[in-house]
Design a protein around this motif. Structure first.
Motif, mmCIF file in Angstrom:
data_model
loop_
_atom_site.group_PDB
_atom_site.id
_atom_site.type_symbol
_atom_site.label_atom_id
_atom_site.label_comp_id
_atom_site.label_asym_id
_atom_site.label_seq_id
_atom_site.Cartn_x
_atom_site.Cartn_y
_atom_site.Cartn_z
ATOM 1 N N THR A 113 -5.297 2.516 -3.606
ATOM 2 C CA THR A 113 -3.982 3.165 -3.496
ATOM 3 C C THR A 113 -4.064 4.690 -3.417
ATOM 4 O OG1 THR A 113 -3.633 3.288 -5.912
ATOM 5 C CG2 THR A 113 -2.880 1.287 -4.807
ATOM 6 N N TRP B 112 0.837 -1.202 0.000
ATOM 7 C CA TRP B 112 0.000 0.000 0.000
ATOM 8 C C TRP B 112 0.874 1.255 0.000
ATOM 9 C CZ3 TRP B 112 -2.887 2.715 4.422
ATOM 10 C CH2 TRP B 112 -4.030 3.383 3.943
ATOM 11 N N HIS C 167 -7.585 -3.464 3.747
ATOM 12 C CA HIS C 167 -6.628 -4.160 2.874
ATOM 13 C C HIS C 167 -7.164 -5.530 2.440
ATOM 14 C CE1 HIS C 167 -4.122 -0.916 3.793
ATOM 15 N NE2 HIS C 167 -3.434 -1.415 4.815
#
Lengths: 137, 137, 137, 137, 137, 137
Positions: free
Chosen positions: B81, A100, B96
């Motif tokens: 992102t 990320w 995530h």
């Protein structure tokens, strides 16, 4: 500067297992991401060298930086979404966080011409390459 | 089948804030990902309808499925992102995990012609759209 | 400025029928064209804000404007060539004229950095979205 | 078959004025659209010749047909949106109709493997080329 | 300047045999490479005309030059790798040298804004077109 | 089969100097061409394994083979047109011949599903990589 690039590439661990399409073909490789990150860094350096009035090459370097920051993000996300699997999460508890932040670094390098940020990106992608190598052990 | 699509789209919450390039322009939208997921589902359904010997349209549907599974992945990864930031992690601790699994669903839909998997993808992208909507509250 | 964008998006009528590839999948949507037009407008506004010497972001905004003007044209032409049919011509006698002029507005927005022209484009695409919505009635 | 292609190309009027990007560069040319239409026709013919079990080349011909039908549509729409202007409408009152129907023929050639439809496309694009040539007189 | 372009295009020999994809379809044509080279030249000329502070159009002309230099290289390499065969080497002993130098000229035109180099490229591509025409005799 | 791939990759000499865009950035690397050639080989092998009626994966493997044969050609031509220069011709008198034949092998691998031809391509690209390595000595 070429020495810096050479030095950075010498640090890249060699991989012999690859996988990069969704067929899946089992051919993965962190090297394209590393080449893209190195290109971003090189463009930032070029942008410092080009004279103010060389618009042709300044524009081309900005565009090459943009394109390779995009490619770098694309390449690492292939590793994240396709190569790394449930079973890797125990070994790499910071897997998601790592990818990320590196993806966000790609965007930051689009928005800035900043050698420090470009070097951070090169380093982050190298750490991903190391994680990839460790996953094979 | 068209009723199913209509029904699915009716469930999509309307967004008024958008962000999709790295300028950044602040224009984000989960809808392109939702359209792509719906297209994957539609292609799976078409592949069941086309006669065995209509190679022209079977190949075209396989390719459209591939392309929209790719686009779906690309679009949700833009949200992951670029849009979601450190401050969202507390509110969405499974952020995530959610995106990772949805991205993997895109790849699975490339590799299979499976209506159940396609519907799973439509549902997963809708949940991301909901997460996106909740982040605005 | 963000308020202006929000305001414009609030005016966009919600659609539940879609068609965007030539399979044909029956999934059409004027929203991608509207997002592209809004992006063109945003880039023109950004170009006024960026300092003279921020070449990196000026070049990126010019390129994003170019790309989204191109995408806007592409998206409305999908509606014109694939969605609208002979039977719509009676209801919308200015169909061809409307799309032709909007497409030309896309080109003009590539060639200029002009907020008025960008707003004209946003408005023209909204009218196409309205025409699309009316065709469902 | 090659004679047919040769014959068709011999009918193509030579142009010396060109315009194809939105710079605008003033370089326009109907020939790329004509090459694309001829390729669509050739692929339909190839699909009749390939043995049933040569999946590799059948898939490639279907894809080449798809891509060139797309390109043909893109190229004629550049002429319609960028080259032809208000002042041409008097001379060519069916301008919009002509381009609209030819664009629709491109989509039909994607959806079918039909030599008659492919020849209709070649003919329609030739008529556009003639209209372009006449506009120079 | 438009006269120069017209003059250059008048020198282009007309071809009636074409081949451009790897199907192979047997449709080859040097004209797209010639159009691309002419566009590079036109952009160099535009870059001299645009006022210093018209960043929008200067950036667009630089990018169009880049894109068409790339396309020119791509198009001539299709002729070199796909059209020309072993049997042509005797007739054209400098075949490889000719294409290699022309490809390098494309790169040079990316890196510079130089009318002389652009005209060299136009001339080199014309010579390739002549070689192509001679190969048919 | 994976052992074969691993074996082939073990033979690849490691490079530390790179150059791949026309900026020029001085970053060249034969590895992307080698990965592409290995992918072509893998797809040919996959096409033998997939059951006759798994159209989805057969079409995807054909398309991946096509795309990587194209990419392989593109990558080696970057080395030929941009990296190798006049001064290398004395050391490698068969430079042009080598690249020409390897490019033609890419096209042949598009047109056929033939493991021998795919292995020839892998070998030819390895020889180019060796030539590249030797040029550094």
């Amino acid at each position: 500067m070429n020495k810096l690039i050479s030095f950075l590439f010498n640090l890249i661990p060699s991989q012999v297992v690859y996988a990069h399409c969704d067929v899946p073909c089992g051919i993965y490789d962190p090297k394209p991401a590393q080449i893209a990150a190195a290109t971003v860094l090189k463009m930032v350096q070029k942008l410092k060298e080009y004279p103010e009035d060389d618009l042709n090459n300044r524009v081309r370097a900005i565009w090459t930086k943009e394109e390779h920051a995009r490619k770098c993000k694309e390449e690492i996300l292939i590793l994240w979404t396709d190569y790394f699997k449930e079973e890797h999460l125990e070994k790499f508890p910071d897997l998601h966080e790592k990818f990320w932040k590196t993806a966000k670094l790609c965007s930051e390098n689009k928005q800035h011409v900043d050698e420090e940020k470009a070097q951070e990106l090169v380093k982050a992608v190298d750490e991903i390459a190391q994680m990839f190598a460790d996953s094979k052990k």
